[in-house]
Design a protein around this motif. Structure first.
Motif, PDB file in Angstrom:
ATOM      1  N   ASN A  84      -0.833  -0.731   2.387  1.00 55.96           N
ATOM      2  CA  ASN A  84      -1.086  -0.257   3.739  1.00 55.96           C
ATOM      3  C   ASN A  84      -0.580   1.173   3.969  1.00 55.96           C
ATOM      4  OD1 ASN A  84      -2.070  -0.488   6.347  1.00 55.96           O
ATOM      5  ND2 ASN A  84      -0.143  -1.292   7.147  1.00 55.96           N
ATOM      6  N   THR A  85      -0.868   2.075   3.024  1.00 48.57           N
ATOM      7  CA  THR A  85      -0.471   3.470   3.194  1.00 48.57           C
ATOM      8  C   THR A  85      -1.475   4.183   4.101  1.00 48.57           C
ATOM      9  OG1 THR A  85      -1.744   4.192   1.267  1.00 48.57           O
ATOM     10  CG2 THR A  85       0.555   3.538   0.884  1.00 48.57           C
ATOM     11  N   ASN A  86      -1.077   5.329   4.611  1.00 44.99           N
ATOM     12  CA  ASN A  86      -1.969   6.091   5.497  1.00 44.99           C
ATOM     13  C   ASN A  86      -3.249   6.499   4.773  1.00 44.99           C
ATOM     14  OD1 ASN A  86      -2.588   7.458   8.009  1.00 44.99           O
ATOM     15  ND2 ASN A  86      -2.182   9.372   6.933  1.00 44.99           N
ATOM     16  N   GLU A  87      -3.114   6.921   3.513  1.00 44.86           N
ATOM     17  CA  GLU A  87      -4.302   7.332   2.756  1.00 44.86           C
ATOM     18  C   GLU A  87      -5.267   6.173   2.570  1.00 44.86           C
ATOM     19  OE1 GLU A  87      -5.380   8.414  -1.773  1.00 44.86           O
ATOM     20  OE2 GLU A  87      -3.716   9.583  -0.943  1.00 44.86           O
ATOM     21  N   ARG A  88      -4.726   4.986   2.263  1.00 42.31           N
ATOM     22  CA  ARG A  88      -5.603   3.819   2.069  1.00 42.31           C
ATOM     23  C   ARG A  88      -6.263   3.405   3.386  1.00 42.31           C
ATOM     24  NH1 ARG A  88      -6.659   1.811  -3.122  1.00 42.31           N
ATOM     25  NH2 ARG A  88      -6.176  -0.351  -2.622  1.00 42.31           N
ATOM     26  N   ARG A  89      -5.557   3.551   4.490  1.00 41.13           N
ATOM     27  CA  ARG A  89      -6.141   3.218   5.790  1.00 41.13           C
ATOM     28  C   ARG A  89      -7.271   4.193   6.135  1.00 41.13           C
ATOM     29  NH1 ARG A  89      -3.301   0.125   9.396  1.00 41.13           N
ATOM     30  NH2 ARG A  89      -3.654   1.550  11.139  1.00 41.13           N
ATOM     31  N   ARG A  90      -7.046   5.470   5.858  1.00 41.48           N
ATOM     32  CA  ARG A  90      -8.114   6.453   6.059  1.00 41.48           C
ATOM     33  C   ARG A  90      -9.328   6.116   5.201  1.00 41.48           C
ATOM     34  NH1 ARG A  90      -4.874  12.208   5.295  1.00 41.48           N
ATOM     35  NH2 ARG A  90      -4.228  12.561   7.455  1.00 41.48           N
ATOM     36  N   THR A  91      -9.061   5.790   3.938  1.00 36.09           N
ATOM     37  CA  THR A  91     -10.149   5.468   3.004  1.00 36.09           C
ATOM     38  C   THR A  91     -10.931   4.252   3.479  1.00 36.09           C
ATOM     39  OG1 THR A  91      -8.918   6.402   1.141  1.00 36.09           O
ATOM     40  CG2 THR A  91     -10.686   4.872   0.605  1.00 36.09           C
ATOM     41  N   ALA A  92     -10.210   3.224   3.925  1.00 32.16           N
ATOM     42  CA  ALA A  92     -10.870   2.005   4.407  1.00 32.16           C
ATOM     43  C   ALA A  92     -11.740   2.301   5.627  1.00 32.16           C
ATOM     44  CB  ALA A  92      -9.830   0.949   4.745  1.00 32.16           C
ATOM     45  N   ALA A  93     -11.258   3.165   6.516  1.00 27.06           N
ATOM     46  CA  ALA A  93     -12.034   3.513   7.704  1.00 27.06           C
ATOM     47  C   ALA A  93     -13.329   4.219   7.314  1.00 27.06           C
ATOM     48  CB  ALA A  93     -11.197   4.394   8.634  1.00 27.06           C
ATOM     49  N   LEU A  94     -13.236   5.133   6.358  1.00 25.80           N
ATOM     50  CA  LEU A  94     -14.413   5.898   5.942  1.00 25.80           C
ATOM     51  C   LEU A  94     -15.403   5.049   5.157  1.00 25.80           C
ATOM     52  CD1 LEU A  94     -12.590   9.193   4.949  1.00 25.80           C
ATOM     53  CD2 LEU A  94     -14.202   8.920   6.849  1.00 25.80           C
ATOM     54  N   LEU A  95     -14.891   4.272   4.194  1.00 26.68           N
ATOM     55  CA  LEU A  95     -15.792   3.453   3.375  1.00 26.68           C
ATOM     56  C   LEU A  95     -16.337   2.262   4.153  1.00 26.68           C
ATOM     57  CD1 LEU A  95     -14.004   3.396  -0.124  1.00 26.68           C
ATOM     58  CD2 LEU A  95     -15.753   4.971   0.732  1.00 26.68           C
ATOM     59  N   GLY A  96     -15.580   1.810   5.152  1.00 23.70           N
ATOM     60  CA  GLY A  96     -16.027   0.665   5.942  1.00 23.70           C
ATOM     61  C   GLY A  96     -17.035   1.023   7.023  1.00 23.70           C
ATOM     62  N   PHE A 119     -12.290  -0.699  -3.263  1.00 21.66           N
ATOM     63  CA  PHE A 119     -12.101   0.705  -3.643  1.00 21.66           C
ATOM     64  C   PHE A 119     -10.842   0.796  -4.499  1.00 21.66           C
ATOM     65  CE2 PHE A 119     -10.311   0.324   0.639  1.00 21.66           C
ATOM     66  CZ  PHE A 119      -9.076   0.935   0.553  1.00 21.66           C
ATOM     67  N   PRO A 120     -10.974   1.395  -5.675  1.00 27.73           N
ATOM     68  CA  PRO A 120      -9.896   1.417  -6.672  1.00 27.73           C
ATOM     69  C   PRO A 120      -8.973   2.624  -6.489  1.00 27.73           C
ATOM     70  CG  PRO A 120     -11.864   2.399  -7.595  1.00 27.73           C
ATOM     71  CD  PRO A 120     -12.211   2.002  -6.181  1.00 27.73           C
ATOM     72  N   GLU A 121      -7.976   2.706  -7.356  1.00 30.31           N
ATOM     73  CA  GLU A 121      -7.145   3.903  -7.402  1.00 30.31           C
ATOM     74  C   GLU A 121      -8.004   5.062  -7.904  1.00 30.31           C
ATOM     75  OE1 GLU A 121      -4.065   4.376  -6.340  1.00 30.31           O
ATOM     76  OE2 GLU A 121      -3.963   2.289  -5.657  1.00 30.31           O
ATOM     77  N   VAL A 122      -8.013   6.143  -7.162  1.00 31.09           N
ATOM     78  CA  VAL A 122      -8.912   7.259  -7.465  1.00 31.09           C
ATOM     79  C   VAL A 122      -8.370   8.108  -8.610  1.00 31.09           C
ATOM     80  CG1 VAL A 122      -9.863   9.415  -6.554  1.00 31.09           C
ATOM     81  CG2 VAL A 122      -9.863   7.350  -5.137  1.00 31.09           C
ATOM     82  N   PHE A 123      -9.243   8.406  -9.575  1.00 32.41           N
ATOM     83  CA  PHE A 123      -8.915   9.334 -10.654  1.00 32.41           C
ATOM     84  C   PHE A 123      -9.423  10.733 -10.302  1.00 32.41           C
ATOM     85  CE2 PHE A 123     -10.321  11.475 -14.605  1.00 32.41           C
ATOM     86  CZ  PHE A 123      -9.082  11.610 -15.230  1.00 32.41           C
ATOM     87  N   ASP A 124     -10.651  10.798  -9.818  1.00 31.15           N
ATOM     88  CA  ASP A 124     -11.250  12.074  -9.437  1.00 31.15           C
ATOM     89  C   ASP A 124     -12.466  11.772  -8.566  1.00 31.15           C
ATOM     90  OD1 ASP A 124     -12.034  14.713  -9.234  1.00 31.15           O
ATOM     91  OD2 ASP A 124     -12.864  14.851 -11.241  1.00 31.15           O
TER      92      ASP A 124
END
Length: 251
Positions: free
Chosen positions: A114-126, A172-177
């Motif tokens: 539940n980090t801020n980056e993951r929450r942002r990512t979930a909002a965008l991808l969702g 959504f996985p851990e991002v490499f690039d």
């Protein structure tokens, strides 16, 4: 103007770039560039050849500000952070009935981390799933050490290619690039998170005068008019309805 454009090409060939010089030349040639891009609608490969300086994060932000008079990164991330809590709550509410399993899988990723980056990512991808849009041709995942880039980008006209390492079991996985792709060409890359790459994708759309992809037109409209507040009064009825729902939603 053409002489200054050629000077930009020369500057971009240097090992140590003079960013101040490039900035001055890009600003001086702005009107010529917009006339070419908006008037002639060239292929992305031709734009990259003629204006190579534009395809770096620094100049995407600068060009966006010349066009819209708004700071791209600040406007996007601040606007997103204001909405993320309510977005995730409405996502959660709509999945409780068993609808939108792809959206639920995205929310499950946030519960694990539940980090801020993951929450942002979930909002965008969702967002496209919430809006009943299909992001599969615009947002693609690929094994960074598996399939070739050509195969991963095949058919991509505009979008994000998210590279990951290892076994991808999550939505959504851990991002490499992450790379920004236009017309099967990588125009920007080396982003390590989804929010910043989404920001640059929007910036590129403005810089090279692209239309929003039809499959995610409401998602991009939401990002422009609700998140970034650019021409908010011109929102479609669908996006206006989502905005009103978020404003009414009680956390």
């Amino acid at each position: 103007m053409e002489g200054k454009r050629r000077m930009i090409e020369v500057e971009m060939l240097k090992k140590d770039l003079d960013h101040q010089r490039i900035e001055e030349l890009m600003s001086a040639t702005f009107s010529k560039r917009r006339k070419e891009i908006v008037g002639d609608q060239p292929l992305i490969g031709d734009v990259m050849t003629r204006w190579p300086a534009m395809f770096c994060e620094r100049q995407v932000r600068a060009e966006f500000k010349r066009i819209v008079s708004t700071d791209l990164l600040e406007s996007f991330l601040n606007g997103l952070d204001d909405l993320v809590p309510r977005l995730l709550e409405v996502f959660e509410a709509v999945t409780k009935s068993g609808k939108k399993p792809a959206l639920k899988a995205i929310l499950d990723c946030v519960k694990k981390d539940n980090t801020n980056e993951r929450r942002r990512t979930a909002a965008l991808l969702g967002l496209p799933h919430y809006l009943s849009e299909d992001p599969s041709d615009i947002i693609r995942m690929c094994d960074a050490h598996g399939e070739s880039l050509a195969a991963a980008m095949k058919g991509m006209q505009l979008g994000l290619l998210i590279g990951y390492e290892g076994d991808n079991q999550d939505a959504f996985p851990e991002v490499f690039d992450v790379a920004v792709v236009v017309e099967e060409n990588i125009v920007l890359h080396n982003f390590k998170d989804v929010p910043s790459s989404f920001t640059m994708l929007l910036g590129i759309i403005y810089c090279v005068n692209l239309e929003y992809p039809r499959a995610m037109k409401y998602s991009f409209e939401f990002l422009q008019k609700v998140v970034m507040k650019i021409k908010p009064d011109e929102a479609s009825a669908r996006v206006h309805g989502v905005r009103n729902k978020l404003l009414r939603y009680k956390l």
